[in-house]
Design a protein around this motif. Structure first.
Motif, mmCIF file in Angstrom:
data_model
loop_
_atom_site.group_PDB
_atom_site.id
_atom_site.type_symbol
_atom_site.label_atom_id
_atom_site.label_comp_id
_atom_site.label_asym_id
_atom_site.label_seq_id
_atom_site.Cartn_x
_atom_site.Cartn_y
_atom_site.Cartn_z
ATOM 1 N N ILE A 82 -45.266 31.739 44.567
ATOM 2 C CA ILE A 82 -45.038 30.619 43.644
ATOM 3 C C ILE A 82 -45.173 29.317 44.437
ATOM 4 C CG2 ILE A 82 -43.550 31.765 41.947
ATOM 5 C CD1 ILE A 82 -41.142 30.797 43.510
ATOM 6 N N PRO A 83 -45.588 28.246 43.782
ATOM 7 C CA PRO A 83 -45.723 26.969 44.487
ATOM 8 C C PRO A 83 -44.351 26.324 44.688
ATOM 9 C CG PRO A 83 -46.313 26.689 42.191
ATOM 10 C CD PRO A 83 -46.067 28.157 42.378
ATOM 11 N N THR A 84 -44.296 25.380 45.586
ATOM 12 C CA THR A 84 -43.080 24.585 45.785
ATOM 13 C C THR A 84 -43.135 23.355 44.897
ATOM 14 O OG1 THR A 84 -43.995 23.229 47.556
ATOM 15 C CG2 THR A 84 -42.965 25.338 48.187
ATOM 16 N N VAL A 85 -41.981 22.727 44.709
ATOM 17 C CA VAL A 85 -41.921 21.488 43.948
ATOM 18 C C VAL A 85 -42.747 20.410 44.630
ATOM 19 C CG1 VAL A 85 -40.381 19.629 43.176
ATOM 20 C CG2 VAL A 85 -39.686 22.025 42.917
ATOM 21 N N ALA A 86 -42.614 20.321 45.959
ATOM 22 C CA ALA A 86 -43.360 19.289 46.708
ATOM 23 C C ALA A 86 -44.861 19.518 46.603
ATOM 24 C CB ALA A 86 -42.916 19.308 48.167
ATOM 25 N N GLN A 87 -45.252 20.780 46.613
ATOM 26 C CA GLN A 87 -46.683 21.100 46.518
ATOM 27 C C GLN A 87 -47.275 20.574 45.213
ATOM 28 O OE1 GLN A 87 -47.404 25.291 46.953
ATOM 29 N NE2 GLN A 87 -49.621 25.104 46.705
ATOM 30 N N ASP A 130 -52.073 21.265 37.175
ATOM 31 C CA ASP A 130 -51.762 21.977 35.928
ATOM 32 C C ASP A 130 -51.690 23.476 36.162
ATOM 33 O OD1 ASP A 130 -51.631 19.631 34.534
ATOM 34 O OD2 ASP A 130 -53.658 19.796 33.678
ATOM 35 N N SER A 131 -52.598 23.984 36.977
ATOM 36 C CA SER A 131 -52.621 25.413 37.276
ATOM 37 C C SER A 131 -51.360 25.825 38.021
ATOM 38 C CB SER A 131 -53.868 25.769 38.086
ATOM 39 O OG SER A 131 -53.855 27.140 38.432
ATOM 40 N N LEU A 132 -50.949 25.022 38.992
ATOM 41 C CA LEU A 132 -49.741 25.337 39.752
ATOM 42 C C LEU A 132 -48.490 25.271 38.860
ATOM 43 C CD1 LEU A 132 -50.488 23.358 43.066
ATOM 44 C CD2 LEU A 132 -50.637 25.839 42.699
ATOM 45 N N GLU A 133 -48.447 24.272 38.007
ATOM 46 C CA GLU A 133 -47.311 24.156 37.083
ATOM 47 C C GLU A 133 -47.236 25.357 36.143
ATOM 48 O OE1 GLU A 133 -47.486 20.482 34.996
ATOM 49 O OE2 GLU A 133 -46.666 19.306 36.668
ATOM 50 N N ASN A 134 -48.394 25.843 35.714
ATOM 51 C CA ASN A 134 -48.419 27.006 34.829
ATOM 52 C C ASN A 134 -47.852 28.232 35.540
ATOM 53 O OD1 ASN A 134 -49.288 28.452 32.355
ATOM 54 N ND2 ASN A 134 -50.695 29.479 33.775
ATOM 55 N N VAL A 135 -48.233 28.424 36.813
ATOM 56 C CA VAL A 135 -47.698 29.545 37.590
ATOM 57 C C VAL A 135 -46.184 29.415 37.725
ATOM 58 C CG1 VAL A 135 -47.651 30.625 39.868
ATOM 59 C CG2 VAL A 135 -49.834 29.929 38.866
ATOM 60 N N MET A 136 -45.723 28.205 38.058
ATOM 61 C CA MET A 136 -44.279 28.000 38.225
ATOM 62 C C MET A 136 -43.526 28.219 36.916
ATOM 63 S SD MET A 136 -42.234 24.644 39.619
ATOM 64 C CE MET A 136 -42.735 24.834 41.331
ATOM 65 N N GLU A 137 -44.092 27.681 35.799
ATOM 66 C CA GLU A 137 -43.380 27.809 34.521
ATOM 67 C C GLU A 137 -43.292 29.256 34.069
ATOM 68 O OE1 GLU A 137 -42.977 25.813 30.109
ATOM 69 O OE2 GLU A 137 -44.369 24.972 31.569
ATOM 70 N N ARG A 138 -44.357 30.026 34.266
ATOM 71 C CA ARG A 138 -44.296 31.436 33.874
ATOM 72 C C ARG A 138 -43.292 32.187 34.749
ATOM 73 N NH1 ARG A 138 -48.091 33.647 30.767
ATOM 74 N NH2 ARG A 138 -48.574 35.460 32.089
#
Length: 828
Positions: free
Chosen positions: A686-691, A702-710
């Motif tokens: 999962i990505p970090t918030v800072a990333q 957007d792609s990273l946020e989608n991974v985090m939200e799921r």
């Protein structure tokens, strides 16, 4: 040809009148009368030689000429042997004809006289050809006006002045006409009354073509005379009393009668020729056709279903085709004194009544009315013995009555009374509502059930409830969740509930900080600290009742769950409550546990008395996650994703922030430790918030946020899972992350037993692996929350709870992944 026409008219039951002026015409026709056609009614009876008492009756009442010449009548009469039996057996003390008062003679004659000539077959029909079960006669209610001694009057507060005066009064049992009950062949067939029904109700056997008035058999029918028809009865036709009078006179049911008579009133009818007042007895009731709800400006202390003394009783009222009284009559199931005493005893079915009142005399009027009414049935025809298996009370629930319960029967002029060996408790008192309705010490809760319309749930016998009742003295210190959202601490309050003089619920607000009563007209919930708005109060009462009503599979299952160690339960309104082995109970917002002080076993569950209100929490998911360091990594992801919102609409607002994708239900939020989240981030799962915050490419971001939200949503699960909650084994609960291939939500598999909760993610479950454990070595588990929505776009003006979400937060030792990460690469 003239006599052929005449006999045809008789056979059709047509009205046939011979005025006195036609005497000469009779004489002219005498030579042409057929031998089988009897002369006039009087001469026929006289020539028989065995109807001397009846002839004397006609003479003494002044009806000699009427029965000889004038008019056209149908007469039910009895022979001398019947009168001799009557003189030997009657309870009125009349031992010879000379003992009969004139009014009684008039009654005997007129009650059996119908002012037109009809065959028995035609008497079974109305003028418009409809089946007629009951009919009126020549007898008028004023033909006999009883004078009732003071000590024989109904024992009610409304008759009390006359009882105290010690003087008799002229009192009609009812001021409407008396009726005959016709058990004739066509009537029984048309009304579907079986021979067994008749025999059971009347106590006499019946053959196919037998006919009876009440329980009095017609031994010879359709005797044709020149001026009418006669039908001979086996016994003297003394009309039975109405249901109320029978119940009052039957000492074996005096307990029941004492309850019923509380609702009797002396209603002025008229003055007689001497100027004396004549009264009629009326009973408070709610029947559609004869309602009686107030007396001399005083509202009824309670309402029966119908007036048991109404002679012309009819279920719903008549219509243009047929008066209602002709179609049916009432019915009452009346318990014996023995049954009433057995019920109201320490170990009887009404033990809670016994505990509250001790005796029938102490039962309040409103409850007495409920009990009496529950023994009333609007329709005798729906209460025939052949229909006992299907009979329901007037609330639509099974009465559970059998022929074996009937110890005596009475056919009255307005209905049938079955004397029973059991009390038929009203449904509300048999259910978990009972202790609140019965005991005045629980009256606030009783009214709350009505105001919040919870009675419709709690009287159901198809569900099992554990219902927690708070007595009046403990209906205090309710932390108001709406007021808690106000900025001014002066208006953040607790509510103390009370009953008004109008028997409605009100509340007094006190400040949560110092307990002082709020005396400020700016208080949004009321004036000078008093909350009386019915909508606001209903909203809070419903909130309390939702938290204090638990739906279970059965009492046995509930007891077994507790025995197995379950302490946390989800109520009807999705609120979590905790019940420990020592019978302590608490809601999510109670500072200290409450005590269960009494348990009542009822037909649809258990009712409990508790010494306080089960308080909901006013803490939101946001409040917990945003303020605790051990949840920081998870909270930071939620905050970045905008999961917590407060987007007021034109009519609603959250007190603070709430989770945007949860509904009015109960959920679990699994929060991995900070270390577990950072470990997953280091592995690239999962990505970090800072990333995300530092990503300049919007499409990548957007792609990273989608991974985090799921990932985050996969930790929000339907159904609250508690340590020491419901024990489950590998139970699949849906999360808030959708499988984009199947368009279904991914599950988490939960095992909860022995105080330990383990989780298996969708990725690990197929491999038989446990993914994570709920951590119980700290204080980051079983954290109860509620997200609220209020009824105004400005929370400072909000007054009611519009919607809510319950959730329990559990810290877990590992992250949950809905699919299998590969290597250190980012999850897709």
């Amino acid at each position: 040809m003239k006599y052929y026409k005449l006999l045809t008219m008789l056979a059709l039951g047509a009205a046939w009148a011979f005025p006195v002026a036609c005497t000469d015409k009779f004489e002219e026709m005498e030579d042409h009368i057929p031998s089988w056609l009897n002369s006039n009614i009087y001469d026929y009876l006289q020539k028989r030689g065995d109807c001397n008492y009846y002839i004397r009756l006609i003479d003494d009442c002044g009806y000699t000429d009427a029965m000889k010449v004038s008019g056209s009548n149908t007469l039910f009469f009895s022979n001398d042997a019947s009168f001799e039996r009557f003189f030997q057996e009657n309870e009125m003390g009349y031992r010879r004809y000379e003992d009969l008062p004139y009014s009684f003679k008039m009654m005997l004659l007129k009650i059996g006289t119908i002012p037109y000539s009809q065959l028995l077959e035609r008497l079974s029909l109305s003028d418009r050809g409809q089946i007629t079960f009951r009919r009126t006669t020549d007898f008028e209610v004023e033909d006999t006006i009883p004078v009732v001694a003071a000590d024989k009057l109904p024992d009610s507060k409304f008759f009390a002045p006359y009882r105290r005066a010690g003087k008799p009064i002229k009192l009609l049992s009812d001021a409407t006409k008396w009726t005959l009950v016709q058990f004739f062949p066509d009537v029984m067939e048309g009304k579907r009354i079986t021979d067994d029904d008749f025999s059971f109700v009347t106590g006499i056997p019946r053959e196919a073509e037998d006919a009876s008035l009440f329980a009095n058999k017609i031994i010879q029918k359709d005797i044709v005379c020149q001026n009418g028809y006669l039908h001979e009865l086996e016994d003297v036709l003394v009309p039975p009393e109405n249901m109320a009078a029978y119940i009052r006179s039957n000492g074996n049911v005096s307990r029941f009668n004492s309850l019923m008579d509380r609702f009797a009133c002396p209603v002025f009818y008229k003055r007689d020729e001497n100027g004396d007042s004549i009264f009629q007895t009326r009973y408070f009731n709610q029947s559609p056709a004869y309602a009686f709800t107030e007396f001399n400006g005083t509202n009824a202390p309670g309402l029966l279903y119908f007036d048991p003394g109404w002679n012309l009783y009819q279920p719903k009222g008549g219509n243009s085709n047929q008066p209602g009284y002709e179609t049916d009559m009432g019915c009452m199931f009346v318990p014996t004194n023995e049954a009433m005493d057995r019920f109201l005893s320490a170990d009887g079915e009404g033990s809670d009544f016994f505990e509250a009142f001790g005796s029938w005399d102490n039962v309040p009027d409103n409850i007495a009315a409920d009990i009496v009414a529950n023994h009333q049935k609007y329709s005798f025809l729906s209460s025939l013995p052949s229909r006992f298996n299907d009979i329901k009370d007037e609330a639509g629930y099974e009465m559970e009555v059998s022929k074996e319960n009937i110890v005596d029967k009475f056919v009255g002029r307005n209905g049938v009374v079955y004397v029973t060996d059991k009390v038929f408790t009203p449904l509300d008192y048999r259910t978990v509502m009972g202790p609140a309705k019965i005991d005045s010490l629980n009256s606030i809760f009783n009214q709350a059930m009505v105001d919040a319309q919870f009675v419709y749930y709690l009287r159901s016998l198809k569900s099992t409830y554990q219902f927690f009742i708070t007595p009046n003295e403990y209906m205090t210190d309710y932390v108001d969740p709406v007021a808690k959202s106000y900025a001014s601490t002066n208006y953040q309050c607790k509510l103390d509930f009370n009953l008004t003089a109008q028997n409605t619920v009100a509340a007094t607000a006190t400040r949560t900080s110092d307990g002082e009563v709020i005396m400020d007209n700016g208080f949004p919930l009321g004036t000078n600290g008093v909350v009386s708005n019915s909508g606001i109060l209903k909203n809070r009462l419903e909130d309390i009742l939702n938290c204090q009503t638990l739906v279970t599979a059965s009492n046995e299952d509930f007891a077994a769950a507790r025995a197995a160690g379950q302490e946390y339960f989800i109520t009807k309104g999705y609120a979590p409550i905790r019940i420990t082995a020592d019978n302590k109970i608490s809601g999510a917002g109670n500072e200290t546990p409450l005590s269960i002080t009494k348990v009542y076993n009822k037909e649809n569950g258990n009712a409990y008395l508790i010494d306080g209100i089960l308080q909901n929490t006013t803490t939101s998911i946001y409040d917990v996650l945003s303020t605790r360091d051990e949840f920081k990594e998870f909270y930071d992801m939620c905050a970045l994703l905008g999961i917590f919102v407060n987007n007021p609409t034109t009519s609603t607002v959250a007190p603070g922030r709430k989770v945007k994708f949860l509904n009015q239900y109960h959920y679990t939020v699994y929060v991995p430790t900070n270390e577990a989240i950072r470990g997953a981030q280091e592995k690239g799962w999962i990505p970090t918030v800072a990333q995300i915050e530092n990503e300049g490419d919007l499409s990548v971001r957007d792609s990273l946020e989608n991974v985090m939200e799921r990932f985050v949503r996969y930790h929000f699960q339907d159904n609250s899972v508690f340590v020491k909650g419901e024990q489950v084994e590998d139970e699949a609960y849906l999360t808030s992350t959708i499988n984009e291939n199947t368009n279904k939500f991914y599950p988490i598999y939960v095992t909860n037993r022995g105080g330990s909760v383990t989780l298996s993610s969708e990725a690990d479950h197929a491999l038989g692996k446990v993914t994570a454990h709920v951590l119980t070595n700290g204080n980051a588990y079983n954290l109860m929350t509620r997200d609220l929505t209020l009824n105004n776009s400005d929370k400072e003006k909000a007054t009611t709870i519009e919607a809510y979400t319950y959730a329990v937060i559990q810290q877990i030792d590992q992250v949950l992944m809905f699919d299998r990460p590969s290597g250190d690469s980012k999850q897709n």
